[in-house]
Design a protein around this motif. Structure first.
Motif, PDB file in Angstrom:
ATOM      1  N   ASP A  70      42.114  44.843  44.291  1.00 35.82           N
ATOM      2  CA  ASP A  70      43.006  45.894  44.781  1.00 35.82           C
ATOM      3  C   ASP A  70      42.269  47.223  44.687  1.00 35.82           C
ATOM      4  N   HIS A  71      41.830  47.748  45.830  1.00 38.63           N
ATOM      5  CA  HIS A  71      41.040  48.974  45.858  1.00 38.63           C
ATOM      6  C   HIS A  71      39.818  48.855  44.937  1.00 38.63           C
ATOM      7  N   GLY A  72      39.214  47.679  44.952  1.00 36.33           N
ATOM      8  CA  GLY A  72      38.019  47.446  44.156  1.00 36.33           C
ATOM      9  C   GLY A  72      38.277  47.030  42.723  1.00 36.33           C
ATOM     10  N   THR A  73      39.540  47.041  42.298  1.00 35.54           N
ATOM     11  CA  THR A  73      39.876  46.652  40.926  1.00 35.54           C
ATOM     12  C   THR A  73      40.160  45.155  40.870  1.00 35.54           C
ATOM     13  N   LEU A 124      53.275  48.782  37.088  1.00 38.58           N
ATOM     14  CA  LEU A 124      52.144  49.638  37.429  1.00 38.58           C
ATOM     15  C   LEU A 124      51.306  49.002  38.539  1.00 38.58           C
ATOM     16  N   PRO A 125      50.743  49.809  39.425  1.00 37.61           N
ATOM     17  CA  PRO A 125      49.846  49.270  40.453  1.00 37.61           C
ATOM     18  C   PRO A 125      48.659  48.568  39.802  1.00 37.61           C
ATOM     19  N   GLN A 126      48.233  47.474  40.384  1.00 36.23           N
ATOM     20  CA  GLN A 126      47.143  46.681  39.813  1.00 36.23           C
ATOM     21  C   GLN A 126      45.891  47.517  39.564  1.00 36.23           C
ATOM     22  N   GLN A 127      45.580  48.421  40.471  1.00 37.24           N
ATOM     23  CA  GLN A 127      44.333  49.175  40.369  1.00 37.24           C
ATOM     24  C   GLN A 127      44.279  50.114  39.170  1.00 37.24           C
ATOM     25  N   ASN A 163      44.604  42.777  33.484  1.00 33.39           N
ATOM     26  CA  ASN A 163      44.140  42.196  34.745  1.00 33.39           C
ATOM     27  C   ASN A 163      43.321  40.926  34.562  1.00 33.39           C
ATOM     28  N   PHE A 164      42.750  40.734  33.380  1.00 35.12           N
ATOM     29  CA  PHE A 164      41.909  39.558  33.159  1.00 35.12           C
ATOM     30  C   PHE A 164      42.557  38.498  32.268  1.00 35.12           C
ATOM     31  N   PHE A 165      43.803  38.708  31.880  1.00 37.42           N
ATOM     32  CA  PHE A 165      44.423  37.759  30.948  1.00 37.42           C
ATOM     33  C   PHE A 165      44.682  36.406  31.616  1.00 37.42           C
ATOM     34  N   ILE A 166      44.220  35.360  30.962  1.00 37.21           N
ATOM     35  CA  ILE A 166      44.535  33.981  31.343  1.00 37.21           C
ATOM     36  C   ILE A 166      44.966  33.267  30.070  1.00 37.21           C
ATOM     37  N   CYS A 167      46.094  32.586  30.109  1.00 38.61           N
ATOM     38  CA  CYS A 167      46.639  31.975  28.898  1.00 38.61           C
ATOM     39  C   CYS A 167      45.723  30.864  28.376  1.00 38.61           C
ATOM     40  N   GLU A 168      45.855  30.582  27.098  1.00 46.76           N
ATOM     41  CA  GLU A 168      44.985  29.608  26.442  1.00 46.76           C
ATOM     42  C   GLU A 168      45.150  28.203  27.015  1.00 46.76           C
ATOM     43  N   GLU A 169      46.360  27.866  27.460  1.00 46.44           N
ATOM     44  CA  GLU A 169      46.580  26.532  28.016  1.00 46.44           C
ATOM     45  C   GLU A 169      45.707  26.294  29.247  1.00 46.44           C
ATOM     46  N   VAL A 170      45.645  27.292  30.124  1.00 48.06           N
ATOM     47  CA  VAL A 170      44.822  27.163  31.327  1.00 48.06           C
ATOM     48  C   VAL A 170      43.340  27.186  30.956  1.00 48.06           C
ATOM     49  N   LYS A 171      42.972  28.029  30.001  1.00 45.66           N
ATOM     50  CA  LYS A 171      41.573  28.098  29.565  1.00 45.66           C
ATOM     51  C   LYS A 171      41.093  26.760  29.012  1.00 45.66           C
ATOM     52  N   LYS A 172      41.955  26.084  28.269  1.00 48.29           N
ATOM     53  CA  LYS A 172      41.567  24.801  27.677  1.00 48.29           C
ATOM     54  C   LYS A 172      41.279  23.765  28.757  1.00 48.29           C
TER      55      LYS A 172
END
Length: 216
Positions: free
Chosen positions: A9-12, A125-128, A135-144
């Protein structure tokens, strides 16, 4: 099938997961009065880099005002910390009980909510302009499930590179403010106007392949 993919989003950059709208992660459970807040329990810190971006246009300035309008927001010399809701009484009762999620180290997340989360909608809040932590959070279940996936390692590497780049940008911006002997606490408006004149650099985020996770 759950998908993990990169959004810009606008480079973010933001790492998105298709299951977030129907989250079953233990990290998304809320035991406080604010329900359906997903994983939005973090109290975001906005560094000079994010503030620099906000200084550039009306949407950014409006976002900055929204952050400052939170009563519990605290301004420090080189960052802004927006604190949200925390049900300390319920947290203390939970800690003294025997019915706890053992896999989660920080039990306070069940009793916290970001000040910008809108139940069943997500971040206001706008993503940017959001913190890179959000913006980088991924839950532990998916990471595993993705652990050992070579393409997911590319996600991790690119995230780490981006965070290091932001750290460098913050160091450079702080040096500029120090040279002018100004900071957010003592010279807030002057800092914002100064940052608005400083050219904005963007990180060239590499293209990442969409990942598919079988089941949850």
């Amino acid at each position: 099938m759950v998908k993990v993919f990169l959004k810009l989003d606008h480079g973010t950059p933001q790492y998105a997961c298709s299951s977030c709208s129907n989250c079953n992660s233990v990290y998304g459970k809320s035991m406080c009065k604010i329900k359906s807040r997903g994983c939005c329990w973090y109290f975001p810190k906005f560094t000079l880099y994010e503030i620099h971006k906000m200084s550039k246009n009306n949407l950014g300035r409006e976002t900055l005002r929204k952050i400052l309008n939170i009563q519990s927001t605290k301004i420090y010399n080189y960052y802004i910390h927006a604190k949200g809701y925390f049900d300390k009484t319920s947290f203390n009762k939970y800690i003294s009980s025997n019915n706890q999620y053992e896999d989660v180290k920080d039990k306070s997340i069940f009793f916290r909510a970001c000040p910008f989360v809108e139940p069943e909608k997500g971040c206001a809040l706008p993503q940017q302009y959001r913190s890179f932590v959000c913006n980088f959070f991924i839950c532990e279940e998916v990471k595993k499930v993705l652990k050992g996936n070579s393409e997911f390692r590319d996600y991790i590497k690119e995230c780490n590179s981006y965070v290091r780049w932001i750290d460098w940008e913050n160091v450079a911006l702080r040096a500029m403010l120090d040279e002018k002997n100004i900071n957010l606490v003592d010279n807030f408006n002057e800092v914002i106007e100064f940052l608005s004149e400083v050219p904005l650099e963007n990180f060239e985020f590499r293209k990442l392949k969409e990942l598919k996770v079988a089941g949850e």
